[in-house]
Write a protein that holds these residues in place. Structure first.
Motif, PDB file in Angstrom:
ATOM      1  N   LYS A   1       0.851  -1.179   0.000  1.00 49.34           N
ATOM      2  CA  LYS A   1       0.000   0.000   0.000  1.00 49.34           C
ATOM      3  C   LYS A   1       0.893   1.237   0.000  1.00 49.34           C
ATOM      4  O   LYS A   1       1.999   1.219   0.531  1.00 49.34           O
ATOM      5  N   GLN A   2       0.395   2.303  -0.585  1.00 45.16           N
ATOM      6  CA  GLN A   2       1.173   3.537  -0.678  1.00 45.16           C
ATOM      7  C   GLN A   2       0.492   4.648   0.126  1.00 45.16           C
ATOM      8  O   GLN A   2      -0.717   4.850   0.002  1.00 45.16           O
ATOM      9  N   VAL A   3       1.277   5.321   0.972  1.00 46.75           N
ATOM     10  CA  VAL A   3       0.754   6.450   1.734  1.00 46.75           C
ATOM     11  C   VAL A   3       1.517   7.703   1.336  1.00 46.75           C
ATOM     12  O   VAL A   3       2.635   7.633   0.818  1.00 46.75           O
ATOM     13  N   GLY A   4       0.908   8.839   1.601  1.00 48.46           N
ATOM     14  CA  GLY A   4       1.567  10.099   1.282  1.00 48.46           C
ATOM     15  C   GLY A   4       2.657  10.427   2.283  1.00 48.46           C
ATOM     16  O   GLY A   4       2.628   9.973   3.434  1.00 48.46           O
ATOM     17  N   THR A   5       3.611  11.232   1.869  1.00 49.99           N
ATOM     18  CA  THR A   5       4.714  11.632   2.749  1.00 49.99           C
ATOM     19  C   THR A   5       4.986  13.125   2.589  1.00 49.99           C
ATOM     20  O   THR A   5       4.675  13.726   1.559  1.00 49.99           O
ATOM     21  N   HIS A   6       5.587  13.704   3.613  1.00 50.38           N
ATOM     22  CA  HIS A   6       6.032  15.090   3.582  1.00 50.38           C
ATOM     23  C   HIS A   6       7.413  15.119   2.922  1.00 50.38           C
ATOM     24  O   HIS A   6       8.212  14.205   3.118  1.00 50.38           O
ATOM     25  N   PRO A   7       7.740  16.155   2.132  1.00 50.69           N
ATOM     26  CA  PRO A   7       9.046  16.161   1.463  1.00 50.69           C
ATOM     27  C   PRO A   7      10.235  16.165   2.408  1.00 50.69           C
ATOM     28  O   PRO A   7      11.311  15.696   2.043  1.00 50.69           O
ATOM     29  N   ASN A   8      10.069  16.678   3.644  1.00 54.94           N
ATOM     30  CA  ASN A   8      11.196  16.774   4.565  1.00 54.94           C
ATOM     31  C   ASN A   8      11.127  15.813   5.745  1.00 54.94           C
ATOM     32  O   ASN A   8      12.097  15.689   6.492  1.00 54.94           O
ATOM     33  N   TYR A   9       9.987  15.158   5.932  1.00 58.74           N
ATOM     34  CA  TYR A   9       9.810  14.263   7.071  1.00 58.74           C
ATOM     35  C   TYR A   9       9.239  12.942   6.572  1.00 58.74           C
ATOM     36  O   TYR A   9       8.212  12.923   5.896  1.00 58.74           O
ATOM     37  N   LYS A  10       9.902  11.861   6.919  1.00 56.66           N
ATOM     38  CA  LYS A  10       9.549  10.563   6.360  1.00 56.66           C
ATOM     39  C   LYS A  10       8.947   9.657   7.436  1.00 56.66           C
ATOM     40  O   LYS A  10       9.309   9.732   8.607  1.00 56.66           O
ATOM     41  N   PRO A  11       8.037   8.750   7.052  1.00 58.14           N
ATOM     42  CA  PRO A  11       7.337   7.917   8.038  1.00 58.14           C
ATOM     43  C   PRO A  11       8.170   6.714   8.471  1.00 58.14           C
ATOM     44  O   PRO A  11       9.017   6.209   7.731  1.00 58.14           O
ATOM     45  N   VAL A  12       7.899   6.241   9.683  1.00 59.65           N
ATOM     46  CA  VAL A  12       8.537   5.038  10.227  1.00 59.65           C
ATOM     47  C   VAL A  12       7.515   4.269  11.048  1.00 59.65           C
ATOM     48  O   VAL A  12       6.560   4.847  11.565  1.00 59.65           O
ATOM     49  N   GLY A  13       7.720   2.970  11.172  1.00 62.92           N
ATOM     50  CA  GLY A  13       6.956   2.176  12.124  1.00 62.92           C
ATOM     51  C   GLY A  13       5.709   1.534  11.563  1.00 62.92           C
ATOM     52  O   GLY A  13       4.857   2.210  10.983  1.00 62.92           O
ATOM     53  N   VAL A  14       5.572   0.219  11.735  1.00 61.95           N
ATOM     54  CA  VAL A  14       4.363  -0.515  11.356  1.00 61.95           C
ATOM     55  C   VAL A  14       3.951  -1.375  12.549  1.00 61.95           C
ATOM     56  O   VAL A  14       4.800  -1.966  13.228  1.00 61.95           O
TER      57      VAL A  14
END
Length: 640
Positions: free
Chosen positions: A58-71
């Motif tokens: 699945k694809q989620v949106g991201t901020h250009p300067n802050y990236k997601p972590v953790g599932v």
């Protein structure tokens, strides 16, 4: 050690110059992408079958300067299958079922980016779990499984959240969870009751940025819970009321961001040690402190790194909880930066290893053999799995869509088909879920299955294996009794049974609260072996007890320490060769399966060993106990 078929669904080219994600300072909280020379090797041709689940990624949106972590993998609707939960820096929290379908009420859009792992626990005491989420703006939210807000939430942590996840624990023993959430600047640790009110004695101010997830357990074995959390300069240990424990805090100097302090009993004295990765004064080290703040003998150990964010995870890679190893790593590209030590600080043979640039933390579980798995921080990324000897499992590294950042993969049996699934969220917003085909999942041999150990984020390696298991004649069947576990968060126990050979199978699907069980289905003259595992309320199952064998027509036969490993090896095996633990075993003791020509077919370890890929025929289990002169050997026949 394997000879199976690899199925690669992600084709990764060999690259000589890769963009590598380096994580900025905790205060900035962002990801800075640079280009560093290296390679992202494609997996070989012999491996377990690692394939995407239907509907994934699945694809989620991201901020250009802050990236997601953790599932997070958790059953939020009590249907026994697991949901996949991620927060992202598009300000949304996503909850999908195992097929990738959005659960009712999700995603939820919040006021700020989510750059942390979602905690899951029964906050309201109604029997269904809630989702607790820390946002980058410092607000902490709590939602019901249907997406509705829990009364009393959100609460403000008084600072920035960043890559800091909430921790859940019942710190006062009233059967209601508290929520623990550090924040920065200037640096403080908050504790709220389940209704959102501030817990007495909190928050506590730290000497600088409180920029890592807290851990919680009864560290000093005094019957009350302690909370452990770092700042960028010091490591703190408080009692539940916010009082500093004797010997704390430990002032280390600048360089301590993102790594949760992990809790485990390395020396078997009933008190917990605290493992912590930091780089004070630019000197990267893995520290292990005793409950009183003194150094555990053999520690700290230096590592090759720049800014190490890898949590020092403990696991029973040797299959024996009395022989824990600690794994942590570094932040330099292309170095032997992934380390494995024995509990006494001695290096494990074959370690350290070089899985490329690391910020991710490992997990330890059984995938045919016990493995330590970690994800790289290269773009594109890769999953690495190592066995006891520091050898890559055949077919790894396995390509992933992007860098992992400070993070962990997660392993569980999501769809209850008996095979493990591996989930990972990468910085490009790809939430992947792969099935490990042809491998049985043993939750009881998962030492550390997710970031921060469990879905409450306790950072505590538990529960212990139950003790005192006894079997006696029932009326009818077999009556089993065992001792109650000492941990305060035990949800219950599973009883498992095996006849002659094969896998231990659970006799019921939900944990049993009692410490006695009557197996009324055990009739006739067949000898059956039993064992018990404990389950904590955060959903994590511990290692199994010593087994007992019982014949309803005869007498009890205890598989205790004195019997040793070799006496319990079956003569004929199909699929799995079971090697019980030998508690008196030295750390250098080894068991191997030898073929008829005298060549080593595979290394063996305590617990289940998958032999279905071996050619049928006669083999020999060769065990060396303590010293080379103490060798025993027993014949086994592998059948289809």
């Amino acid at each position: 050690m394997r000879n199976t078929i690899l199925v690669l669904t992600v084709i990764a080219a060999m690259l000589s110059a890769l963009p590598v994600t380096r994580t900025g300072d905790a205060l900035a909280g962002g990801a800075i992408t640079t280009v560093t020379t290296g390679s992202n090797p494609v997996a070989g041709t012999d491996s377990v079958r690692l394939v995407p689940m239907t509907g994934w990624p699945k694809q989620v949106g991201t901020h250009p300067n802050y990236k997601p972590v953790g599932v997070t993998l958790a059953d939020v609707n009590n249907d026994d299958t697991l949901e996949v939960i991620v927060g992202s820096t598009d300000n949304k929290v996503y909850v999908w079922d195992m097929h990738g379908n959005a659960m009712p009420g999700w995603p939820k859009t919040l006021a700020s980016q989510i750059q942390s792992k979602v905690a899951v626990g029964d906050l309201t005491g109604d029997g269904t779990p809630e989702l607790v989420i820390a946002c980058k703006d410092g607000k902490v939210y709590a939602f019901e499984p249907n997406g509705s807000a829990v009364a009393g939430w959100p609460q403000s942590s008084g600072g920035t959240g960043g890559m800091v996840s909430p921790t859940l624990f019942d710190i006062d023993g009233d059967d209601t969870l508290e929520v623990i959430a550090p924040s920065y600047p200037p640096g403080r640790v908050n504790v709220w009751r389940a209704d959102g009110t501030v817990y007495p004695g909190w928050p506590k101010t730290t000497d600088y940025l409180a920029c890592a997830t807290a851990s919680a357990a009864d560290v000093d074995a005094d019957g009350t819970v302690e909370i452990c959390a770092p700042s960028y300069r010091s490591l703190y240990l408080w009692d539940k009321d916010g009082n500093a424990e004797p010997g704390w805090p430990k002032t280390l100097g600048d360089g301590a961001s993102y790594s949760q302090p992990e809790l485990y009993d390395l020396d078997g004295d009933g008190k917990l040690e605290i493992g912590y990765t930091a780089y004070p004064g630019g000197s990267p080290q893995v520290f292990v402190f005793r409950y009183d703040g003194s150094n555990q003998p053999g520690w700290p150990n230096s590592i090759i790194s720049a800014q190490p964010y890898v949590c020092p995870v403990a696991g029973a890679l040797y299959g024996d909880t009395n022989r824990l190893s600690i794994f942590s790593g570094g932040h330099l590209f292309g170095s032997n930066g992934f380390f494995g030590w024995f509990a006494d600080g001695g290096a494990m043979p074959g370690w350290p290893v070089a899985p490329d640039f690391l910020e991710c933390s490992p997990i330890v579980f059984m995938m045919g053999d016990m493995v330590a798995m970690i994800a790289s921080n290269t773009t594109p990324g890769a999953l690495y799995a190592y066995n006891i000897d520091g050898d890559l499992v055949e077919g790894f590294p396995f390509p992933t869509p992007d860098a992992a950042l400070p993070n962990s993969p997660a392993v569980a049996d999501v769809d209850l088909d008996g095979h493990p699934e591996i989930a990972l969220l990468t910085q490009d917003g790809s939430a992947s879920l792969w099935k490990v085909e042809d491998e049985h999942y043993f939750p009881e041999y998962t030492s550390w299955g997710t970031w921060f150990h469990d879905n409450w984020h306790t950072g505590w390696l538990h529960p212990e294996a139950p003790t005192g298991l006894k079997a006696e004649r029932g009326n009818p069947g077999v009556r089993l009794t065992w001792n109650r576990n000492p941990e305060p968060d035990i949800a219950g126990y599973y009883v498992s049974r095996v006849e002659v050979s094969g896998w231990f199978e659970k006799l019921f699907s939900r944990p049993l609260a009692d410490t006695t069980y009557l197996d009324t289905t055990a009739v006739g003259d067949t000898t059956r072996s039993y064992r018990v595992t404990a389950v904590i309320k955060a959903g994590f199952e511990g290692h199994p007890s010593a087994g007992v064998a019982f014949n309803p027509m005869g007498v009890e036969e205890t598989m205790n320490d004195e019997r040793g490993t070799m006496n319990a090896v079956p003569t004929v095996v199909r699929g799995v060769l079971w090697l019980p633990e030998a508690r008196g075993e030295k750390r250098e003791s080894r068991s191997d399966l030898i073929d008829i020509s005298g060549r080593k077919a595979m290394a063996l370890q305590s617990g289940p060993n998958g032999v279905s890929r071996l050619a049928p025929g006669v083999y020999f289990v060769r065990a060396v106990s303590g010293k080379p002169s103490a060798v025993s050997c027993r014949k086994v026949v592998v059948q289809r």
